[in-house]
Design a protein around this motif. Structure first.
Motif, PDB file in Angstrom:
ATOM      1  N   SER A 265      -7.904 -11.480   3.991  1.00  0.00           N
ATOM      2  CA  SER A 265      -6.173 -12.271   4.780  1.00  0.00           C
ATOM      3  C   SER A 265      -5.132 -11.493   5.006  1.00  0.00           C
ATOM      4  N   ILE A 266      -5.388 -10.904   4.283  1.00  0.00           N
ATOM      5  CA  ILE A 266      -4.044  -9.892   4.351  1.00  0.00           C
ATOM      6  C   ILE A 266      -3.078  -8.830   5.220  1.00  0.00           C
ATOM      7  N   ARG A 267      -4.475  -8.734   5.668  1.00  0.00           N
ATOM      8  CA  ARG A 267      -4.531  -7.453   7.077  1.00  0.00           C
ATOM      9  C   ARG A 267      -4.073  -8.181   8.225  1.00  0.00           C
ATOM     10  N   LYS A 268      -5.066  -9.687   7.984  1.00  0.00           N
ATOM     11  CA  LYS A 268      -4.568 -10.495   9.506  1.00  0.00           C
ATOM     12  C   LYS A 268      -3.812 -11.385   8.910  1.00  0.00           C
ATOM     13  N   ALA A 269      -2.686 -11.546   8.260  1.00  0.00           N
ATOM     14  CA  ALA A 269      -1.440 -12.434   8.391  1.00  0.00           C
ATOM     15  C   ALA A 269      -0.642 -11.783   9.046  1.00  0.00           C
ATOM     16  N   PRO A 270       0.284 -12.477   8.944  1.00  0.00           N
ATOM     17  CA  PRO A 270       1.067 -12.028  10.112  1.00  0.00           C
ATOM     18  C   PRO A 270       2.258 -10.694   9.867  1.00  0.00           C
ATOM     19  N   VAL A 271       2.791 -10.160  10.968  1.00  0.00           N
ATOM     20  CA  VAL A 271       3.322  -9.132  10.824  1.00  0.00           C
ATOM     21  C   VAL A 271       4.853  -9.116   9.470  1.00  0.00           C
ATOM     22  N   GLY A 272       5.689 -10.493   9.368  1.00  0.00           N
ATOM     23  CA  GLY A 272       6.616 -10.444   8.590  1.00  0.00           C
ATOM     24  C   GLY A 272       6.193 -10.970   7.256  1.00  0.00           C
ATOM     25  N   ALA A 273       4.985 -11.373   7.417  1.00  0.00           N
ATOM     26  CA  ALA A 273       4.115 -11.897   5.445  1.00  0.00           C
ATOM     27  C   ALA A 273       3.833 -10.287   4.869  1.00  0.00           C
ATOM     28  N   GLN A 274       3.172  -9.237   6.194  1.00  0.00           N
ATOM     29  CA  GLN A 274       3.026  -8.285   5.203  1.00  0.00           C
ATOM     30  C   GLN A 274       4.016  -7.067   4.866  1.00  0.00           C
ATOM     31  N   ILE A 275       5.489  -7.255   5.458  1.00  0.00           N
ATOM     32  CA  ILE A 275       6.227  -6.611   5.056  1.00  0.00           C
ATOM     33  C   ILE A 275       6.651  -6.373   4.068  1.00  0.00           C
ATOM     34  N   LYS A 276       7.324  -8.471   4.142  1.00  0.00           N
ATOM     35  CA  LYS A 276       8.072  -9.397   2.773  1.00  0.00           C
ATOM     36  C   LYS A 276       6.596  -8.366   1.638  1.00  0.00           C
ATOM     37  N   ARG A 277       5.078  -8.236   1.990  1.00  0.00           N
ATOM     38  CA  ARG A 277       4.917  -7.906   0.271  1.00  0.00           C
ATOM     39  C   ARG A 277       5.140  -6.532   0.370  1.00  0.00           C
ATOM     40  N   VAL A 278       5.279  -5.350   1.189  1.00  0.00           N
ATOM     41  CA  VAL A 278       5.396  -4.212   1.471  1.00  0.00           C
ATOM     42  C   VAL A 278       6.704  -4.210   0.132  1.00  0.00           C
ATOM     43  N   ILE A 279       7.694  -4.787   0.483  1.00  0.00           N
ATOM     44  CA  ILE A 279       8.832  -4.367   0.502  1.00  0.00           C
ATOM     45  C   ILE A 279       8.841  -5.214  -1.406  1.00  0.00           C
ATOM     46  N   ASP A 280       8.409  -6.205  -1.729  1.00  0.00           N
ATOM     47  CA  ASP A 280       8.601  -6.492  -2.442  1.00  0.00           C
ATOM     48  C   ASP A 280       8.107  -5.736  -3.354  1.00  0.00           C
ATOM     49  N   LEU A 281       7.082  -5.089  -3.653  1.00  0.00           N
ATOM     50  CA  LEU A 281       6.254  -3.592  -4.137  1.00  0.00           C
ATOM     51  C   LEU A 281       7.205  -2.365  -4.393  1.00  0.00           C
ATOM     52  N   LEU A 282       7.603  -2.396  -3.584  1.00  0.00           N
ATOM     53  CA  LEU A 282       8.512  -1.689  -3.490  1.00  0.00           C
ATOM     54  C   LEU A 282      10.578  -2.014  -4.283  1.00  0.00           C
ATOM     55  N   LEU A 283      10.358  -3.014  -4.734  1.00  0.00           N
ATOM     56  CA  LEU A 283      11.434  -3.814  -5.325  1.00  0.00           C
ATOM     57  C   LEU A 283      11.011  -3.957  -6.777  1.00  0.00           C
ATOM     58  N   GLU A 284      10.115  -3.767  -6.804  1.00  0.00           N
ATOM     59  CA  GLU A 284       9.744  -4.307  -8.111  1.00  0.00           C
ATOM     60  C   GLU A 284       9.809  -2.860  -9.029  1.00  0.00           C
ATOM     61  N   THR A 285       8.316  -2.195  -7.941  1.00  0.00           N
ATOM     62  CA  THR A 285       8.467  -0.267  -8.878  1.00  0.00           C
ATOM     63  C   THR A 285       9.806   0.495  -8.569  1.00  0.00           C
ATOM     64  N   ARG A 286      10.874   0.504  -7.853  1.00  0.00           N
ATOM     65  CA  ARG A 286      11.473   1.242  -7.356  1.00  0.00           C
ATOM     66  C   ARG A 286      11.059   2.730  -6.737  1.00  0.00           C
ATOM     67  N   GLN A 287       9.777   2.890  -6.859  1.00  0.00           N
ATOM     68  CA  GLN A 287       8.831   3.974  -6.740  1.00  0.00           C
ATOM     69  C   GLN A 287       9.161   4.255  -5.075  1.00  0.00           C
ATOM     70  N   ALA A 288       8.238   5.480  -4.641  1.00  0.00           N
ATOM     71  CA  ALA A 288       8.291   6.201  -3.019  1.00  0.00           C
ATOM     72  C   ALA A 288       6.786   6.048  -3.295  1.00  0.00           C
ATOM     73  N   PHE A 289       6.733   5.066  -1.815  1.00  0.00           N
ATOM     74  CA  PHE A 289       5.037   5.485  -1.872  1.00  0.00           C
ATOM     75  C   PHE A 289       4.614   5.888  -0.358  1.00  0.00           C
ATOM     76  N   THR A 290       3.683   6.441  -0.305  1.00  0.00           N
ATOM     77  CA  THR A 290       3.142   7.378   1.131  1.00  0.00           C
ATOM     78  C   THR A 290       2.201   5.750   1.727  1.00  0.00           C
ATOM     79  N   PRO A 291       2.050   5.416   2.609  1.00  0.00           N
ATOM     80  CA  PRO A 291       1.438   4.600   3.428  1.00  0.00           C
ATOM     81  C   PRO A 291       0.008   4.806   3.238  1.00  0.00           C
ATOM     82  N   GLU A 292      -0.460   5.568   2.378  1.00  0.00           N
ATOM     83  CA  GLU A 292      -2.165   5.720   1.674  1.00  0.00           C
ATOM     84  C   GLU A 292      -2.055   4.778   0.977  1.00  0.00           C
ATOM     85  N   GLN A 293      -1.438   4.592  -0.519  1.00  0.00           N
ATOM     86  CA  GLN A 293      -0.846   4.114  -1.719  1.00  0.00           C
ATOM     87  C   GLN A 293       0.065   2.795  -1.252  1.00  0.00           C
TER      88      GLN A 293
END
Length: 284
Positions: free
Chosen positions: A67-95
């Motif tokens: 369901s996540i991978r079929k979600a709209p592009v904007g919803a997936q981007i928000k999910r990634v930005i929330d992850l980066l904001l909460e952790t303040r760490q650098a992630f590779t695409p695989e991570q």
């Protein structure tokens, strides 16, 4: 003599029958021993049965990922930005794919939008969060606020680092900054409070300020504000003109007198006796 011979003959018959029964019993024992089943030892070439096929117990997780991978592009981007904001760490695409199930390698639209997002920094290998002001601690925060004598919006500082809001309140409590609300946007503005320039107001000036009598009419107040180069937040003259055009009087309408039930009142709700207690009392 004849009787004795018969007895001897009977004894011999009995002995013969006994020996026959004994031989039969012995033969039955031997047959039972031979027929006893002895399990054969398993051969080395025998194949073990294959285990039964079990369905995946991780169905719910797989459905969630799908369901996540079929979600709209904007919803997936928000999910990634929330992850980066909460952790303040650098992630590779695989991570990122392992952590929040957004596959940026398989979705080019998500990858390009994420790389060009103003809140995301991409160094060619890893994604990280990019705040408007690159701050690390309270010292850098105070140094930045002192650069903006006209004030800086708190909303531009909220994502600088995780504890920035606590540091703002600490600086305010220490008297190093001011946190005031903007009248127009209702947002907090941080102003520097330089301790090297203390401002002391004389008591005479305070009394003079408090002794100024303001006009009673709001139109006069707005006119005085305009004379001093300030824009009033209200326009009383315009509001009153609109009221007159639409026939709305600025005076408060008098309240209608509440009618009481008297003897002449026509009773149409006689089935509600509690409404006519006052009438009954007056009659009595």
């Amino acid at each position: 003599m004849a009787l004795q011979e018969q007895l001897d003959k009977f004894k011999k018959q009995q002995e013969k029958c006994q020996s026959t029964l004994t031989s039969i019993a012995a033969s039955n024992k031997a047959t039972n021993k031979k027929s006893t089943f002895v399990p054969a030892a398993p051969s080395a070439n025998a194949r073990t049965p294959a285990p039964a096929v079990k369905f995946s117990n991780d169905t719910e997780r797989l459905q969630h990922i799908n369901s996540i991978r079929k979600a709209p592009v904007g919803a997936q981007i928000k999910r990634v930005i929330d992850l980066l904001l909460e952790t303040r760490q650098a992630f590779t695409p695989e991570q990122i794919n392992e952590t929040c199930y957004v596959d940026t390698n398989a979705n080019k639209a998500v990858f390009d939008s994420l790389r060009n997002n103003p809140k995301v920094n991409y160094d060619g290998k890893r994604f990280s969060y990019k705040s408007k002001h690159d701050l690390k601690d309270k010292t850098q925060l105070l140094h930045l606020i002192r650069k903006f004598l006209e004030g800086i919006a708190v909303i531009d500082l909220k994502d600088a680092y995780p504890t920035v809001m606590e540091d703002l309140q600490a600086l305010k409590a220490a008297g190093q900054i001011w946190l005031l609300s903007n009248f127009d946007s209702q947002e907090d503005i941080a102003y520097p409070n330089d301790p090297r320039v203390p401002l002391k107001v004389d008591d005479d000036l305070k009394q003079l300020f408090r002794g100024i009598e303001l006009p009673r009419d709001m139109i006069d107040i707005e006119r005085d504000l305009q004379k001093n180069g300030m824009k009033p937040a209200t326009n009383t003259a315009q509001r009153r003109a609109r009221s007159e055009v639409h026939g709305i009087s600025s005076k408060q309408k008098p309240k209608k007198k509440k009618h009481q039930i008297t003897k002449r009142t026509k009773l149409t709700n006689a089935h509600l006796p509690e409404l006519f207690r006052n009438l009954e009392n007056s009659n009595s």
